[in-house]
Design an enzyme around this catalytic site. Sequence first.
Site, PDB file in Angstrom:
ATOM      1  N   HIS A  53      39.295  12.597  20.942  1.00  0.00           N
ATOM      2  CA  HIS A  53      39.481  13.944  20.968  1.00  0.00           C
ATOM      3  C   HIS A  53      40.002  14.105  22.457  1.00  0.00           C
ATOM      4  O   HIS A  53      39.628  13.506  23.570  1.00  0.00           O
ATOM      5  CB  HIS A  53      38.251  14.638  20.400  1.00  0.00           C
ATOM      6  CG  HIS A  53      37.125  14.415  21.255  1.00  0.00           C
ATOM      7  ND1 HIS A  53      36.191  13.591  21.033  1.00  0.00           N
ATOM      8  CD2 HIS A  53      36.653  15.010  22.429  1.00  0.00           C
ATOM      9  CE1 HIS A  53      35.256  13.573  21.619  1.00  0.00           C
ATOM     10  NE2 HIS A  53      35.373  14.535  22.645  1.00  0.00           N
ATOM     11  N   ALA A  54      40.285  15.257  22.740  1.00  0.00           N
ATOM     12  CA  ALA A  54      40.407  16.036  24.035  1.00  0.00           C
ATOM     13  C   ALA A  54      39.519  17.300  23.980  1.00  0.00           C
ATOM     14  O   ALA A  54      39.203  17.910  22.728  1.00  0.00           O
ATOM     15  CB  ALA A  54      41.674  16.499  24.260  1.00  0.00           C
TER      16      ALA A  54
END
Length: 138
Positions: A53-54
């Site tokens: 994820h970011a």
Amino acid sequence: MTLEERCPVLQFADLGDERGKLVVIEGGMAIPFQIRRVFYIYESDSTVVRGQHANKESEFVLINVAGKSKVRITDGKEEFIVQLDKPMMGVYIPSMIWKDMYDFSADSVLLVLASTHYNGKEYIRDYKDYLTEMEKMR
């Protein structure tokens, strides 16, 4: 500025003596933000991939305080891999950078220092969505 320059490997001072090792990490000093959240990942094996994820707002510092793991870091254009294998080193990951943590040793304890409290709404968990967001920012 390259991705590696934006996501530097940090070296923390080893202040140990004959009594044992001591590493001190102070928010706003040893790392570029005040610490709002701390968590750690352990008992993941070498086949597990974490992260993926970011974050729109959060910044992180990842430190393997025991064992080792790898971190793949990308902004959708550049990519590099950091092996975290010393408790006095970490990697800084600013907001809007995708991260995958993997190749955990059996004894790995990956400590994560975060600049924000948890907010699930700021996570981008789909890589295609992340690439779309990055294109908008360029």
